[in-house]
Motif scaffolding. Structure first.
Motif, mmCIF file in Angstrom:
data_model
loop_
_atom_site.group_PDB
_atom_site.id
_atom_site.type_symbol
_atom_site.label_atom_id
_atom_site.label_comp_id
_atom_site.label_asym_id
_atom_site.label_seq_id
_atom_site.Cartn_x
_atom_site.Cartn_y
_atom_site.Cartn_z
ATOM 1 N N GLU A 125 0.764 -1.361 -0.174
ATOM 2 C CA GLU A 125 -0.003 -0.007 -0.239
ATOM 3 C C GLU A 125 0.885 1.296 0.038
ATOM 4 O O GLU A 125 0.643 2.293 -0.566
ATOM 5 N N MET A 129 0.973 4.299 -3.008
ATOM 6 C CA MET A 129 0.443 5.455 -2.533
ATOM 7 C C MET A 129 1.867 6.541 -2.961
ATOM 8 O O MET A 129 1.592 7.558 -3.641
ATOM 9 N N ILE A 149 -3.122 11.615 -1.825
ATOM 10 C CA ILE A 149 -3.761 10.073 -1.630
ATOM 11 C C ILE A 149 -3.527 9.837 -0.125
ATOM 12 O O ILE A 149 -2.403 10.135 0.466
ATOM 13 N N CYS A 152 -5.050 3.787 1.031
ATOM 14 C CA CYS A 152 -4.942 2.801 0.092
ATOM 15 C C CYS A 152 -5.374 1.206 0.680
ATOM 16 O O CYS A 152 -4.771 1.048 1.662
ATOM 17 N N ILE A 161 -7.891 3.348 -3.851
ATOM 18 C CA ILE A 161 -7.181 4.606 -3.252
ATOM 19 C C ILE A 161 -8.485 5.701 -2.767
ATOM 20 O O ILE A 161 -9.230 6.031 -3.344
#
Length: 263
Positions: A125, A129, A149, A152, A161
């Motif tokens: 993740e 991101m 962002i 995630c 996301i």
């Protein structure tokens, strides 16, 4: 002489019997006195406890909150909720504003979410991101010091996301087709999105860079189904009779070459 001895012996035994009986009666009197004192103490305790319970019941009956009994069906003053404790009502439908705001926040979260497909297995993740945030900063889709962002969620082949705002999510749609670890990512709206269609470009159209060789192009976000479930079903094909040794990469490469030859 014999009679006198018997007489003295008889009187001696009688005196000893009297002393024994006297001691017995003395002990019995003492025992009865102790039992009587215990009974009196218990009686005093019970009488004092009854007086305390009666005083508490009288004090409760005098309190204004219990003026009306629950059996009469009339609520007491303490049972009636105040207006401050009631949730505010909206002017349409009489629904609480708290539930309305919760619905709005859930819809806002859906509008800020994006689907990311074709992610390589094992993608973390944090890495995804960081990569997508850097791609947005590089193409000026967000300020250099911004965090576009926020969260995630990854799976084996796709991820979701959460962007910082709806406008950021609209701009992040231009990342569709960005190369990532040998695959072109499919960035689109999730199937539960019900908002308006936002025009966007692919990564190749945005940057002018061609798609690296060996990578399959991703469909554009043209608003004609996009990443919906119906559009996904129309694009899926079943392939049977595959060997156990065949991997996803081998199958994708073989089918890609076959479609190139067919044209």
């Amino acid at each position: 002489r014999i009679n006198l001895r018997r007489y003295h012996r008889y009187h001696q035994k009688t005196d000893e019997t009297k002393d024994t009986m006297s001691d017995y009666y003395d002990r019995d009197d003492r025992r009865r006195g102790s039992h009587r004192r215990d009974r009196d103490d218990r009686g005093d305790y019970y009488r004092s406890s009854r007086r305390r319970s009666r005083s508490r019941s009288r004090s409760r009956s005098r309190s204004p909150s219990n003026r009306y009994s629950s059996s009469s069906g009339i609520p007491s003053a303490g049972m009636i909720p105040s207006a401050a404790s009631q949730p505010p009502l909206s002017n349409t439908g009489g629904l609480p504003l708290d539930g309305y705001s919760t619905t709005l926040s859930a819809q806002d979260k859906i509008n800020r979410e994006l689907f990311v497909g074709n992610t390589p297995p094992g993608t973390s993740e944090a890495l995804l991101m960081q990569f997508l945030s850097g791609a947005m900063r590089k193409t000026n889709l967000c300020p250099p010091d911004a965090t576009p962002i926020l969260a995630c969620r990854t799976n084996q082949k796709f991820a979701f996301i959460e962007c910082a705002s709806v406008d950021t999510a609209n701009k992040a749609l231009n990342l569709n087709g960005v190369p990532f670890l040998g695959a072109s990512l499919r960035v689109s709206r999730p199937s539960k999105y019900a908002g308006p269609h936002i025009p966007s470009l692919t990564w190749q159209q945005l940057t002018g860079q061609p798609l690296p060789p060996g990578m399959l192009p991703v469909p554009e976000n043209n608003g004609m189904g996009g990443g919906s479930a119906e559009e996904k079903l129309n694009r899926e094909l079943f392939i049977g009779n595959t060997t156990p040794e065949m991997t996803e990469a081998m199958l994708r490469d073989s089918l890609g070459r076959a479609t190139e030859q067919v044209g």
